[in-house]
Design a protein around this motif. Structure first.
Motif, PDB file in Angstrom:
ATOM      1  N   MET A  25     -10.985   4.268   0.946  1.00 53.74           N
ATOM      2  CA  MET A  25     -11.594   2.976   1.278  1.00 53.74           C
ATOM      3  C   MET A  25     -13.075   2.984   0.926  1.00 53.74           C
ATOM      4  O   MET A  25     -13.597   2.031   0.344  1.00 53.74           O
ATOM      5  N   LEU A  26     -13.748   4.096   1.268  1.00 54.04           N
ATOM      6  CA  LEU A  26     -15.183   4.176   0.974  1.00 54.04           C
ATOM      7  C   LEU A  26     -15.449   4.223  -0.528  1.00 54.04           C
ATOM      8  O   LEU A  26     -16.544   3.931  -0.980  1.00 54.04           O
ATOM      9  N   SER A  27     -14.419   4.593  -1.296  1.00 55.21           N
ATOM     10  CA  SER A  27     -14.615   4.641  -2.752  1.00 55.21           C
ATOM     11  C   SER A  27     -14.220   3.326  -3.412  1.00 55.21           C
ATOM     12  O   SER A  27     -14.235   3.219  -4.639  1.00 55.21           O
ATOM     13  N   GLY A  28     -13.799   2.333  -2.596  1.00 59.54           N
ATOM     14  CA  GLY A  28     -13.553   1.019  -3.185  1.00 59.54           C
ATOM     15  C   GLY A  28     -12.106   0.584  -3.282  1.00 59.54           C
ATOM     16  O   GLY A  28     -11.784  -0.348  -4.008  1.00 59.54           O
ATOM     17  N   VAL A  29     -11.230   1.257  -2.556  1.00 59.48           N
ATOM     18  CA  VAL A  29      -9.819   0.857  -2.532  1.00 59.48           C
ATOM     19  C   VAL A  29      -9.576   0.079  -1.238  1.00 59.48           C
ATOM     20  O   VAL A  29      -9.987   0.519  -0.171  1.00 59.48           O
ATOM     21  N   THR A  30      -8.910  -1.067  -1.335  1.00 55.55           N
ATOM     22  CA  THR A  30      -8.577  -1.826  -0.126  1.00 55.55           C
ATOM     23  C   THR A  30      -7.262  -1.300   0.433  1.00 55.55           C
ATOM     24  O   THR A  30      -6.259  -1.280  -0.277  1.00 55.55           O
ATOM     25  N   ILE A  31      -7.301  -0.881   1.678  1.00 57.55           N
ATOM     26  CA  ILE A  31      -6.075  -0.459   2.348  1.00 57.55           C
ATOM     27  C   ILE A  31      -5.926  -1.383   3.548  1.00 57.55           C
ATOM     28  O   ILE A  31      -6.681  -1.284   4.521  1.00 57.55           O
ATOM     29  N   ILE A  32      -4.987  -2.303   3.450  1.00 60.38           N
ATOM     30  CA  ILE A  32      -4.932  -3.376   4.437  1.00 60.38           C
ATOM     31  C   ILE A  32      -4.609  -2.837   5.827  1.00 60.38           C
ATOM     32  O   ILE A  32      -5.214  -3.237   6.801  1.00 60.38           O
ATOM     33  N   ASP A  33      -3.677  -1.893   5.890  1.00 56.44           N
ATOM     34  CA  ASP A  33      -3.311  -1.356   7.199  1.00 56.44           C
ATOM     35  C   ASP A  33      -3.218   0.172   7.163  1.00 56.44           C
ATOM     36  O   ASP A  33      -2.144   0.733   6.943  1.00 56.44           O
ATOM     37  N   GLN A  74     -10.891   1.770  -8.275  1.00 49.97           N
ATOM     38  CA  GLN A  74     -11.631   0.729  -7.571  1.00 49.97           C
ATOM     39  C   GLN A  74     -10.902  -0.617  -7.587  1.00 49.97           C
ATOM     40  O   GLN A  74     -10.280  -0.979  -8.582  1.00 49.97           O
ATOM     41  N   ASP A  75     -11.026  -1.340  -6.477  1.00 53.77           N
ATOM     42  CA  ASP A  75     -10.471  -2.692  -6.342  1.00 53.77           C
ATOM     43  C   ASP A  75      -8.954  -2.753  -6.415  1.00 53.77           C
ATOM     44  O   ASP A  75      -8.380  -3.825  -6.618  1.00 53.77           O
ATOM     45  N   THR A  76      -8.328  -1.644  -6.270  1.00 54.71           N
ATOM     46  CA  THR A  76      -6.874  -1.673  -6.106  1.00 54.71           C
ATOM     47  C   THR A  76      -6.594  -2.007  -4.649  1.00 54.71           C
ATOM     48  O   THR A  76      -7.349  -1.615  -3.761  1.00 54.71           O
ATOM     49  N   ILE A  77      -5.534  -2.791  -4.424  1.00 60.64           N
ATOM     50  CA  ILE A  77      -5.190  -3.218  -3.064  1.00 60.64           C
ATOM     51  C   ILE A  77      -3.861  -2.596  -2.672  1.00 60.64           C
ATOM     52  O   ILE A  77      -2.867  -2.720  -3.387  1.00 60.64           O
ATOM     53  N   ILE A  78      -3.865  -1.928  -1.543  1.00 61.19           N
ATOM     54  CA  ILE A  78      -2.640  -1.291  -1.045  1.00 61.19           C
ATOM     55  C   ILE A  78      -2.195  -2.057   0.198  1.00 61.19           C
ATOM     56  O   ILE A  78      -2.909  -2.092   1.200  1.00 61.19           O
ATOM     57  N   HIS A  79      -1.035  -2.655   0.126  1.00 58.24           N
ATOM     58  CA  HIS A  79      -0.509  -3.429   1.251  1.00 58.24           C
ATOM     59  C   HIS A  79       0.096  -2.498   2.308  1.00 58.24           C
ATOM     60  O   HIS A  79       0.302  -1.321   2.053  1.00 58.24           O
ATOM     61  N   PRO A  80       0.412  -3.044   3.485  1.00 59.59           N
ATOM     62  CA  PRO A  80       0.960  -2.206   4.555  1.00 59.59           C
ATOM     63  C   PRO A  80       2.259  -1.502   4.153  1.00 59.59           C
ATOM     64  O   PRO A  80       3.008  -1.993   3.323  1.00 59.59           O
ATOM     65  N   GLN A  81       2.468  -0.365   4.764  1.00 61.14           N
ATOM     66  CA  GLN A  81       3.717   0.385   4.614  1.00 61.14           C
ATOM     67  C   GLN A  81       4.015   0.810   3.186  1.00 61.14           C
ATOM     68  O   GLN A  81       5.143   0.692   2.701  1.00 61.14           O
ATOM     69  N   VAL A  82       2.993   1.284   2.551  1.00 59.04           N
ATOM     70  CA  VAL A  82       3.152   1.848   1.208  1.00 59.04           C
ATOM     71  C   VAL A  82       3.035   3.361   1.325  1.00 59.04           C
ATOM     72  O   VAL A  82       2.257   3.873   2.133  1.00 59.04           O
ATOM     73  N   ILE A  85      -3.372   6.075  -9.851  1.00 59.66           N
ATOM     74  CA  ILE A  85      -3.285   4.617  -9.946  1.00 59.66           C
ATOM     75  C   ILE A  85      -4.647   4.111 -10.410  1.00 59.66           C
ATOM     76  O   ILE A  85      -5.684   4.540  -9.889  1.00 59.66           O
ATOM     77  N   GLY A  86      -4.641   3.222 -11.375  1.00 59.28           N
ATOM     78  CA  GLY A  86      -5.893   2.752 -11.956  1.00 59.28           C
ATOM     79  C   GLY A  86      -6.600   1.710 -11.106  1.00 59.28           C
ATOM     80  O   GLY A  86      -6.381   1.613  -9.898  1.00 59.28           O
ATOM     81  N   GLU A  87      -7.423   0.918 -11.751  1.00 63.19           N
ATOM     82  CA  GLU A  87      -8.235  -0.086 -11.062  1.00 63.19           C
ATOM     83  C   GLU A  87      -7.528  -1.434 -11.006  1.00 63.19           C
ATOM     84  O   GLU A  87      -6.700  -1.741 -11.857  1.00 63.19           O
TER      85      GLU A  87
END
Ligand code: UD1
Ligand code: CA
Length: 463
Positions: free
Chosen positions: A261-269, A283-291, A299-301
């Motif tokens: 998260m501190l490196s720029g990945v969104t982890i919703i839950d 960076q700017d990759t979004i990880i949704h819940p329960q992944v 995984i790239g950007e």
């Protein structure tokens, strides 16, 4: 002043009740021993001694594999030496068998156990600094534990002076009340350590040689020992059984997520997200819940990974969308690919840029070219598929004749009608089209229209 590290990892791990050596059990997707190794690397020691014994061959292989994956300056890597403790007679004995190796080193040695993956290198640096500053022969940290069960207790006299460390199993009921414990991290000057090892005795409940006894021995022989109270007890949670394995695993998991998260990945839950310590996400990759992301996945950007997907040891480019409920293992997805929902990619499935794989499609050991689409209900196995191909709903590569697997080749710009069966080995030529329900048993020439069961060529579309 040279610094060395010794990791003790030869034990049986009896309390794990496992057929596998304790240090091979995984936490946050990485074997326990992998953490201690990385900590050692961060300390930049001259030599790293690793005492192994129980399942030595397997443990050594995993350690070598881990070392091969440690990132960083190769020139700063320590010289690694394995030491075999063939009979596990205690933590003191583990160091006794390393005596000759230690005698070849000089300066100080930091010793810790392979089952404590949370120890931070900064904490060790601090211990070494204070050890050297005070001119001690031996130093250790002590921590207060609300529940000290299982740890060695620090016994002090009325004046608060160190007397000895008593192991939980050897402790009297009064001693068991002591909350100040030995976290299992030591720094020794090598020469006095070697001297003390000769005086260890196994006179205790377990009949083992205990490493912590070295402190009492050195004190009796007139050496200065340093005990430094430390307030981050959590760092020293060890893994002795599977309850602790889960507890330590949970902490490591949250550390991994926090760093991402501190490196720029969104982890919703973060509470429902599982990502291996060895995964890398842009960076700017979004990880949704329960992944769940396992192994050495990359995984790239600007990707988006939707809920209930599991990705194992795979390479994923930039701007990739993984919709809900996909399982992706050992596969490679290039930039701008979209898969799912409910797709299964495995065994070196390879998707070229902008390829799309949709609902209930399985891709095994197959390559899909640029902009190729398989949107619904298909099985593509052992297939090499060109660019801009459209795979109709329900298409199957019949790659297995009951004995052997056979390849399928689908060239550029092919359009397969719904429910096409490709009985492999077979090739569909560039620009060809199949009718709905075609059972293709023979190669289809370029630009041909093939229909029926078995499929026959009706006409050539264009030449
Ligand atoms: C040890 C300490 C205890 C401390 C605790 C901190 C001793 C005797 N006790 O207890 O004071 O509070 O760690 O976590 O050191 N091992 C070998 N060879 C052996 C025995 C053990 O390699 O012959 C290895 C084990 O695989 C393990 C480590 O040494 O990784 C520690 O052994 P373990 O039995 O877990 O010690 P603890 O009871 O936890
Ligand atoms: Ca332990």
């Amino acid at each position: 002043m040279s610094l060395n590290v010794l990791i003790i990892a030869a034990g049986l791990g009896t309390r794990m009740k496992s057929r596998r050596a304790k240090v091979l059990h995984e936490v946050a997707g990485r074997p326990l021993i992998g953490y201690g190794l990385r900590t050692a690397w961060a300390l930049k020691p001259e030599r790293l001694f690793i005492v192994i014994g129980h399942q030595a061959e397997a443990v050594r292989a995993v350690i070598e594999e881990e070392i091969a994956h440690i990132e960083g300056d190769e020139a700063a890597a320590p010289q690694v030496e394995f030491i075999i403790q063939s009979e596990q007679l205690g933590t003191g004995h583990a160091v006794m068998v390393a005596k000759e190796a230690l005698a070849r080193a000089s300066g100080s040695v930091v010793i810790y156990y392979g089952d404590a993956p949370l120890i931070r290198s900064q904490t060790i640096d601090e211990l070494v600094r204070r050890h050297r500053q005070g001119g001690y022969a031996a130093s250790m940290l002590t921590v207060m534990m609300d529940d000290p069960t299982g740890y060695g207790r620090i016994v002090r006299d009325e004046a608060g002076r160190f007397v000895r460390i008593v192991e939980h199993r050897d402790a009297t009921p009064e001693q068991r009340q002591i909350k100040e414990v030995n976290p299992g991290l030591y720094c020794f000057e090598i020469a006095p350590l070697i001297e003390a090892l000769d005086h260890l005795s196994p006179k205790n409940v377990q009949g083992e040689y205990y490493l912590p006894d070295v402190f009492t021995i050195l004190q009796h022989r007139g050496y200065a020992i340093g005990l430094f109270p430390h307030d981050r007890a959590d760092e020293f949670l060890g893994v002795n059984n599977r309850v602790e394995l889960a507890r330590v695993g949970a902490r490591l998991r949250h550390q991994v997520l926090r760093a991402l998260m501190l490196s720029g990945v969104t982890i919703i839950d973060p509470d429902s997200t599982y990502i291996s310590a060895d995964a890398r996400i842009g960076q700017d990759t979004i990880i949704h819940p329960q992944v769940i992301i396992e192994g050495r996945t990359r995984i790239g950007e600007e990707c988006e990974i939707h809920s209930w997907s599991r990705i194992v040891d795979s390479q994923i480019g930039d701007r990739v969308t993984v919709k809900n409920g996909c399982v992706i293992a050992n596969s490679r997805l290039s930039d701008d690919v979209a898969v799912g929902p409910f797709a299964h990619l495995r065994m070196e499935a390879e998707l070229a840029p902008e390829a799309r794989v949709g609902n209930f499609v399985e891709v095994k050991k197959s390559r899909l070219g640029r902009k190729t689409k398989a949107m619904h209900l298909a099985y593509l196995g052992d297939a090499t598929i060109g660019q801009r191909v459209n795979i109709g709903a329900g298409t199957i590569t019949c790659n297995y004749d009951g004995r052997q697997k056979h390849p399928t080749f689908i060239e550029d710009d092919v359009k397969l009608g719904s429910d096409t069966m490709l009985v492999a080995p077979v090739r569909v030529g560039r620009g060809a089209v199949t009718g709905a329900g075609a059972v293709v048993t023979r190669d289809v020439p370029e630009n041909a229209l093939a229909v029926g069961v078995p499929a026959v060529v009706k006409k050539v579309l264009k030449t």
